[in-house]
Design an enzyme around this catalytic site. Structure first.
Site, PDB file in Angstrom:
ATOM      1  N   GLN A   1      34.666   7.340 -17.159  1.00 47.60           N
ATOM      2  CA  GLN A   1      35.823   8.119 -17.626  1.00 47.60           C
ATOM      3  C   GLN A   1      36.702   8.576 -16.457  1.00 47.60           C
ATOM      4  OE1 GLN A   1      35.449   8.936 -21.311  1.00 47.60           O
ATOM      5  NE2 GLN A   1      37.655   8.932 -21.122  1.00 47.60           N
TER       6      GLN A   1
ATOM      7  N   LYS B   1      38.928   5.539 -15.647  1.00 45.32           N
ATOM      8  CA  LYS B   1      39.788   5.249 -16.803  1.00 45.32           C
ATOM      9  C   LYS B   1      40.923   6.264 -16.874  1.00 45.32           C
ATOM     10  CE  LYS B   1      37.580   4.866 -20.719  1.00 45.32           C
ATOM     11  NZ  LYS B   1      36.965   5.145 -22.051  1.00 45.32           N
TER      12      LYS B   1
ATOM     13  N   LYS C   1      31.971  13.797 -19.923  1.00 47.35           N
ATOM     14  CA  LYS C   1      31.469  13.246 -21.191  1.00 47.35           C
ATOM     15  C   LYS C   1      30.333  14.123 -21.672  1.00 47.35           C
ATOM     16  CE  LYS C   1      32.206   9.632 -23.868  1.00 47.35           C
ATOM     17  NZ  LYS C   1      33.421   8.786 -23.985  1.00 47.35           N
TER      18      LYS C   1
ATOM     19  N   ASP D   1      33.749  10.377 -29.858  1.00 50.57           N
ATOM     20  CA  ASP D   1      33.197   9.099 -29.387  1.00 50.57           C
ATOM     21  C   ASP D   1      32.292   8.648 -30.540  1.00 50.57           C
ATOM     22  OD1 ASP D   1      33.014   7.441 -26.664  1.00 50.57           O
ATOM     23  OD2 ASP D   1      31.015   7.409 -27.514  1.00 50.57           O
TER      24      ASP D   1
HETATM   25  P1  NDP Z   1      32.135   5.058 -34.323  1.00 46.55           P
HETATM   26  O1  NDP Z   1      30.991   5.965 -34.425  1.00 46.55           O
HETATM   27  O2  NDP Z   1      33.355   5.318 -35.116  1.00 46.55           O
HETATM   28  O3  NDP Z   1      31.698   3.556 -34.607  1.00 46.55           O
HETATM   29  C1  NDP Z   1      30.688   2.955 -33.862  1.00 46.55           C
HETATM   30  C2  NDP Z   1      30.466   1.556 -34.364  1.00 46.55           C
HETATM   31  O4  NDP Z   1      29.621   0.864 -33.456  1.00 46.55           O
HETATM   32  C3  NDP Z   1      29.779   1.499 -35.709  1.00 46.55           C
HETATM   33  O5  NDP Z   1      30.180   0.340 -36.401  1.00 46.55           O
HETATM   34  C4  NDP Z   1      28.311   1.409 -35.310  1.00 46.55           C
HETATM   35  O6  NDP Z   1      27.462   0.816 -36.289  1.00 46.55           O
HETATM   36  C5  NDP Z   1      28.379   0.549 -34.085  1.00 46.55           C
HETATM   37  N1  NDP Z   1      27.266   0.905 -33.189  1.00 46.55           N
HETATM   38  C6  NDP Z   1      27.093   2.088 -32.546  1.00 46.55           C
HETATM   39  N2  NDP Z   1      25.944   2.098 -31.844  1.00 46.55           N
HETATM   40  C7  NDP Z   1      25.405   0.903 -32.040  1.00 46.55           C
HETATM   41  C8  NDP Z   1      24.228   0.299 -31.577  1.00 46.55           C
HETATM   42  N3  NDP Z   1      23.371   0.945 -30.759  1.00 46.55           N
HETATM   43  N4  NDP Z   1      23.972  -0.980 -31.977  1.00 46.55           N
HETATM   44  C9  NDP Z   1      24.839  -1.635 -32.798  1.00 46.55           C
HETATM   45  N5  NDP Z   1      25.974  -1.105 -33.264  1.00 46.55           N
HETATM   46  C10 NDP Z   1      26.247   0.129 -32.899  1.00 46.55           C
HETATM   47  O7  NDP Z   1      32.495   5.061 -32.749  1.00 46.55           O
HETATM   48  P2  NDP Z   1      33.845   4.620 -32.026  1.00 46.55           P
HETATM   49  O8  NDP Z   1      34.502   3.525 -32.759  1.00 46.55           O
HETATM   50  O9  NDP Z   1      34.612   5.845 -31.702  1.00 46.55           O
HETATM   51  O10 NDP Z   1      33.269   4.070 -30.631  1.00 46.55           O
HETATM   52  C11 NDP Z   1      32.960   2.696 -30.419  1.00 46.55           C
HETATM   53  C12 NDP Z   1      32.975   2.400 -28.937  1.00 46.55           C
HETATM   54  O11 NDP Z   1      34.266   2.683 -28.397  1.00 46.55           O
HETATM   55  C13 NDP Z   1      32.000   3.228 -28.099  1.00 46.55           C
HETATM   56  O12 NDP Z   1      31.549   2.435 -27.017  1.00 46.55           O
HETATM   57  C14 NDP Z   1      32.888   4.337 -27.536  1.00 46.55           C
HETATM   58  O13 NDP Z   1      32.353   4.870 -26.344  1.00 46.55           O
HETATM   59  C15 NDP Z   1      34.156   3.562 -27.292  1.00 46.55           C
HETATM   60  N6  NDP Z   1      35.387   4.347 -27.193  1.00 46.55           N
HETATM   61  C16 NDP Z   1      35.758   5.205 -28.177  1.00 46.55           C
HETATM   62  C17 NDP Z   1      36.941   5.900 -28.076  1.00 46.55           C
HETATM   63  C18 NDP Z   1      37.434   6.784 -29.164  1.00 46.55           C
HETATM   64  O14 NDP Z   1      38.545   7.294 -29.033  1.00 46.55           O
HETATM   65  N7  NDP Z   1      36.706   7.008 -30.234  1.00 46.55           N
HETATM   66  C19 NDP Z   1      37.808   5.765 -26.886  1.00 46.55           C
HETATM   67  C20 NDP Z   1      37.361   4.762 -25.939  1.00 46.55           C
HETATM   68  C21 NDP Z   1      36.187   4.108 -26.105  1.00 46.55           C
HETATM   69  P3  NDP Z   1      26.484   1.750 -37.166  1.00 46.55           P
HETATM   70  O15 NDP Z   1      27.388   2.542 -38.034  1.00 46.55           O
HETATM   71  O16 NDP Z   1      25.615   0.790 -37.866  1.00 46.55           O
HETATM   72  O17 NDP Z   1      25.748   2.599 -36.145  1.00 46.55           O
HETATM   73  O1  2IT Z   2      35.608   6.828 -24.092  1.00 44.17           O
HETATM   74  C1  2IT Z   2      36.662   7.453 -24.293  1.00 44.17           C
HETATM   75  O2  2IT Z   2      37.662   7.304 -23.579  1.00 44.17           O
HETATM   76  C2  2IT Z   2      36.702   8.383 -25.423  1.00 44.17           C
HETATM   77  N1  2IT Z   2      35.730   8.487 -26.177  1.00 44.17           N
HETATM   78  C3  2IT Z   2      37.920   9.224 -25.677  1.00 44.17           C
HETATM   79  C4  2IT Z   2      37.937  10.425 -24.791  1.00 44.17           C
HETATM   80  C5  2IT Z   2      39.020  11.432 -25.066  1.00 44.17           C
HETATM   81  O3  2IT Z   2      38.938  12.490 -24.432  1.00 44.17           O
HETATM   82  O4  2IT Z   2      39.922  11.196 -25.864  1.00 44.17           O
END
Ligand code: NDP
Ligand code: 2IT
Length: 446
Positions: free
Chosen positions: A112, A115, A127, A167
């Site tokens: 982070q 980024k 985080k 997240d």
């Molecule tokens: P969500 O909780 O909304 O969705 C996560 C998704 O990933 C679900 O489909 C979940 O499936 C799957 N998943 C999570 N853990 C696992 C695992 N161990 N094995 C297989 N599938 C898994 O999270 P986000 O969409 O917010 O986050 C997804 C990724 O993006 C993460 O790496 C996060 O760090 C990253 N990220 C998120 C940001 C944000 O703004 N939210 C910003 C930047 C990066 P299931 O429901 O079956 O667990």
């Molecule tokens: O991994 C990421 O950049 C996030 N989960 C979003 C962090 C934030 O502060 O919006």
């Protein structure tokens, strides 16, 4: 290979942070990129900037007791790692997932820093999260957990100190309960303390969509740099959460077709193109499983417990979790003609798979750059909160698109400057690192 001055730094990180494999992996990747920077700027090594960056400024671990719907007491562990505040208040999400431990929170906090620096906005890196598993929990249970979590966390955060967001496992619902408890305990309507809030209490338009939209914008830039576009491209997205959903939506708007997405139980293929509204209904409203999609959508197929990367595509956008795309997956994608990868998730591609993509000439956009749109729009939310303003969807999305173009341009130019044209991993790490390192030098030994 590590630069000779960085080898002992890495060894020391491994020794001092035993068992934190993901953290070691994230540190190694950055150190592998910055060898040429150390040669050019010996002052960074002399002032031990790298050693300092690898050591969090503060780490908080706490007990989170709460009561489930049956009246049984539950105990989880809470974390917040305040990694680096050279550029601004600590900024980064909270993850609620049973796999969360110190090593996960530290890898995420470490990435982070760079980024956030790449976005060009005044935000440091941090985080947090918990090993709490929201799956199968009722709304009231999630609320009680969030309230207990914030009862400890509130004393460590603040608009000018540390600003958490969402997240994995933390979305609008959780941020609402967390903000409600923060407001109650502190007796302050301090909107800027959390981002990803609902519009009715200081949230920003486009923050929900921002990570996925931003990732699609980033891949669009990578494709354009090679004289290509999303037009007519087949795309595979992993996950079906916040990032995956809005990645799919924007890819469709930009002319691509998403033919598969997944969750932890398997994947669905839909040659007609994934119906994003149906995914939203199943995942956001019903909080259900991806298999339901194939039951409701004629022609779609559910494949249990296999890797989504076996589905042929031109562009792969891993948007679920760390180390989900292995070297075997990379080999399958390359064999199927994949030309670009954009990481929506944090560190979803294993180091071996990253090397394979780079050797095969696949355009590879690392998460630090490709998914920076989420935190960048969080910074826009902080800006709106500070000025008690609220921007339109169109204006905010335009800002996001400009930021992603800038992030792409910065990575591209930095990679070329250091003699590694087209290497976005090196470009992102070097550009992010030098921003933070220069600020740290000027701030003195603190
Ligand atoms: P969500 O909780 O909304 O969705 C996560 C998704 O990933 C679900 O489909 C979940 O499936 C799957 N998943 C999570 N853990 C696992 C695992 N161990 N094995 C297989 N599938 C898994 O999270 P986000 O969409 O917010 O986050 C997804 C990724 O993006 C993460 O790496 C996060 O760090 C990253 N990220 C998120 C940001 C944000 O703004 N939210 C910003 C930047 C990066 P299931 O429901 O079956 O667990
Ligand atoms: O991994 C990421 O950049 C996030 N989960 C979003 C962090 C934030 O502060 O919006």
């Amino acid at each position: 290979m590590l630069h000779e001055r960085l080898e002992p730094v890495y060894e020391n990180v491994v020794q001092r942070n035993r068992g934190e494999d993901e953290f070691h992996q994230a540190v190694r990747e950055v150190l592998e990129s910055i060898g040429p920077v150390i040669d050019k700027h010996p002052e960074y090594a002399e002032q031990k900037i790298i050693e300092r960056i690898c050591e969090p400024e503060r780490q908080i671990v706490f007990r989170v007791p709460w009561e489930d719907d049956r009246g049984e007491v539950q105990i989880n562990r809470g974390f917040r790692v305040e990694f680096n505040s050279a550029l601004g208040p600590y900024k980064g999400g909270l993850r609620f997932h049973p796999s969360v431990y110190q090593g996960i929170v530290k890898f995420l906090g470490f990435e982070q820093i760079f980024k956030n620096a790449l976005t060009g906005q005044p935000i440091g890196g941090g985080k947090g999260g918990s090993d709490f598993d929201p799956k199968g929990r009722s709304d009231r249970e999630v609320m009680r957990f969030c309230q207990s979590f914030m009862t400890e966390l509130h004393r460590h955060i603040g608009e000018y100190t540390d600003v958490p967001a969402g997240d994995i496992g933390v979305g609008g619902r959780e941020i609402g309960y967390l903000f409600g408890q923060y407001k109650r305990i502190t007796n302050r309507y301090e909107s800027g303390v959390l981002t990803g809030k609902h519009l009715s209490f200081g949230g920003a338009r486009v923050r929900t969509e921002a990570t996925g939209y931003g990732c699609a914008f980033f891949v669009q830039e990578m494709l354009a740099a090679r004289g290509q576009s999303f037009d007519g491209k087949q795309v595979v997205v992993s996950g079906s959460g916040n990032v995956a959903i809005y990645t799919m939506a924007k890819v469709h708007q930009l002319g691509g077709t998403v033919v598969a997405c997944s969750d932890s139980s398997g994947y669905v293929v839909d040659e007609k193109g994934i119906d994003v509204e149906l995914i939203k209904q199943i995942k956001e409203v019903e909080r259900g499983r991806i298999a339901t999609y194939a039951e409701r959508r004629p022609g779609a197929k559910f494949v249990a417990q296999r890797s989504v990367w076996e589905v042929p595509c031109d562009v792969a956008m891993p948007s679920a979790t760390q180390n989900e795309l292995t070297d075997a997956d990379a080999a399958a994608l390359i064999a199927n003609g994949c030309i670009a990868v954009g990481e929506g998730a944090n560190m979803p591609t294993t180091p071996e798979a990253v090397r394979s993509f780079q050797e095969a000439g696949v355009a590879f956009g690392p998460g630090k750059a490709a998914n920076a749109g989420g935190v960048a729009t969080s910074a826009l939310e902080m800006q709106q909160n500070a000025s008690r303003d609220s921007w339109s969807f169109e204006f905010t999305e335009k800002r996001l698109e400009e930021i992603m173009k800038d992030v792409h341009a910065r990575c591209y130019a930095t990679a070329a400057e250091y003699g590694m044209p087209g290497n976005y991993v090196a470009g992102a790490n070097i550009a992010g690192f030098t921003n933070v390192a220069d600020a740290m030098l000027r701030l003195g030994l603190v």
